[in-house]
Design a protein around this motif. Structure first.
Motif, PDB file in Angstrom:
ATOM      1  N   HIS A  45      15.390  29.371  59.726  1.00  0.00           N
ATOM      2  CA  HIS A  45      16.309  28.597  60.562  1.00  0.00           C
ATOM      3  C   HIS A  45      15.841  27.151  60.758  1.00  0.00           C
ATOM      4  O   HIS A  45      16.592  26.318  61.274  1.00  0.00           O
ATOM      5  N   ALA A 234      15.967  26.098  68.759  1.00  0.00           N
ATOM      6  CA  ALA A 234      15.956  27.021  67.625  1.00  0.00           C
ATOM      7  C   ALA A 234      15.917  28.470  68.098  1.00  0.00           C
ATOM      8  O   ALA A 234      15.327  28.781  69.135  1.00  0.00           O
ATOM      9  N   LEU A 284      22.864  31.893  58.198  1.00  0.00           N
ATOM     10  CA  LEU A 284      22.362  31.240  56.986  1.00  0.00           C
ATOM     11  C   LEU A 284      23.127  31.638  55.734  1.00  0.00           C
ATOM     12  O   LEU A 284      23.002  30.988  54.704  1.00  0.00           O
TER      13      LEU A 284
END
Length: 295
Positions: A45, A234, A284
């Motif tokens: 990430h 994050a 993702l």
């Protein structure tokens, strides 16, 4: 000063006994060890994204500072990304693509990890949109949870896939993975549309008003996070709060059941990841297009 080898690179670790979370007795060594354990999950990430850190060298109750420019003493192998600021100054961002870079950042007491929404190969095109549910005064996580679930219903009706995570504080974020072909302005138009729908549907609970003094009693729907250079906490990054909470991906079922942000913290996140894996992996891989909302 102890020196360790990480992936054949030498790191000098300092002040390992420094207590970063005094209420919980969590030291800098514990923090570094936590990031080492979760590195397989957090690194995808962060990959290729310019990073901003919030550093707490004296612990979470000490003086903190926000760092974009990497220090001059960075290791020569640290990957970087340069850009020009609005003041025509060069900014050198760190890019955290491997475990040694992540632990180097941890050794700087970079408790909060804030990646860009876009990658260095396409810095003007974010590859996810963020809906940020930020409770204001006299609101709380429960209000943000209800609005996030309402957004989920809207997304389902439109055939869009969203992924939720706690902020690690009082709020929630929902990510919509995108093909990296849209500008930040496109993404703001898209997220702003859905936020205004929520605002009109829940006028007593939600607001997009930018004036802070007009947000009391409501959850701020901050679609303006979708701006180049802005960052978001994050997934799996700790927060400088009592209990060492972590920004944690959650399933929609967990949100419906009533999870709370204090359920996820440094001391139990590794076990959760072993049991459930990366619940944010779809961010993702499941790229989506939003053309029809931009016409």
């Amino acid at each position: 000063m102890p020196q360790v080898y990480v992936e054949k690179r030498k790191l000098r670790l300092t002040n390992l006994s420094k207590v970063l979370w005094p209420d919980d007795g969590i030291t800098k060594a514990d923090f570094i060890n936590y990031l080492a354990q979760v590195s397989p999950y957090i690194l995808p990430h962060l990959k290729d994204r310019p990073m901003v850190f919030t550093r707490y060298p004296d612990g979470i109750y000490g003086k903190a500072f926000y760092q974009k420019n990497i220090p001059e003493y960075e290791p020569e192998w640290l990957e970087t990304f340069e850009t020009i600021s609005d003041e025509d100054k060069i900014i050198r961002y760190a890019v955290i693509n491997d475990k040694e870079s992540l632990l180097w950042a941890a050794n700087q007491a970079s408790i909060e990890l804030h990646p860009w929404l876009s990658r260095k190969g396409a810095p003007d095109c974010p590859d996810f949109a963020v809906f940020d549910f930020d409770p204001m005064e006299n609101t709380d996580f429960e209000d943000a949870r209800e609005l996030a679930l309402a957004l989920k219903k809207l997304l389902d009706l439109q055939g869009l896939k969203g992924f939720a995570k706690t902020s690690g504080a009082t709020g929630l974020q929902v990510y919509i993975p995108l093909e990296p072909v849209y500008t930040y302005e496109d993404v703001r138009i898209f997220t702003g549309f859905f936020c205004r729908v929520l605002e009109k549907t829940f006028p007593e609970k939600a607001t997009t008003v930018r004036s802070v003094d007009k947000r009391e009693g409501k959850v701020y729907l901050d679609y303006l996070q979708n701006i180049k250079g802005k960052t978001i906490i994050a997934p799996y990054s700790p927060r400088p709060r009592k209990g060492a909470p972590v920004s944690c991906p959650v399933t929609w079922e967990e949100l419906e059941e009533g999870v709370t942000p204090d359920m996820f913290h440094i001391k139990n996140m590794s076990e959760r990841l072993r049991q459930k894996g990366d619940l944010f992996s779809g961010v993702l891989t499941q790229r989506q297009r939003i053309d029809k909302w931009l016409k």
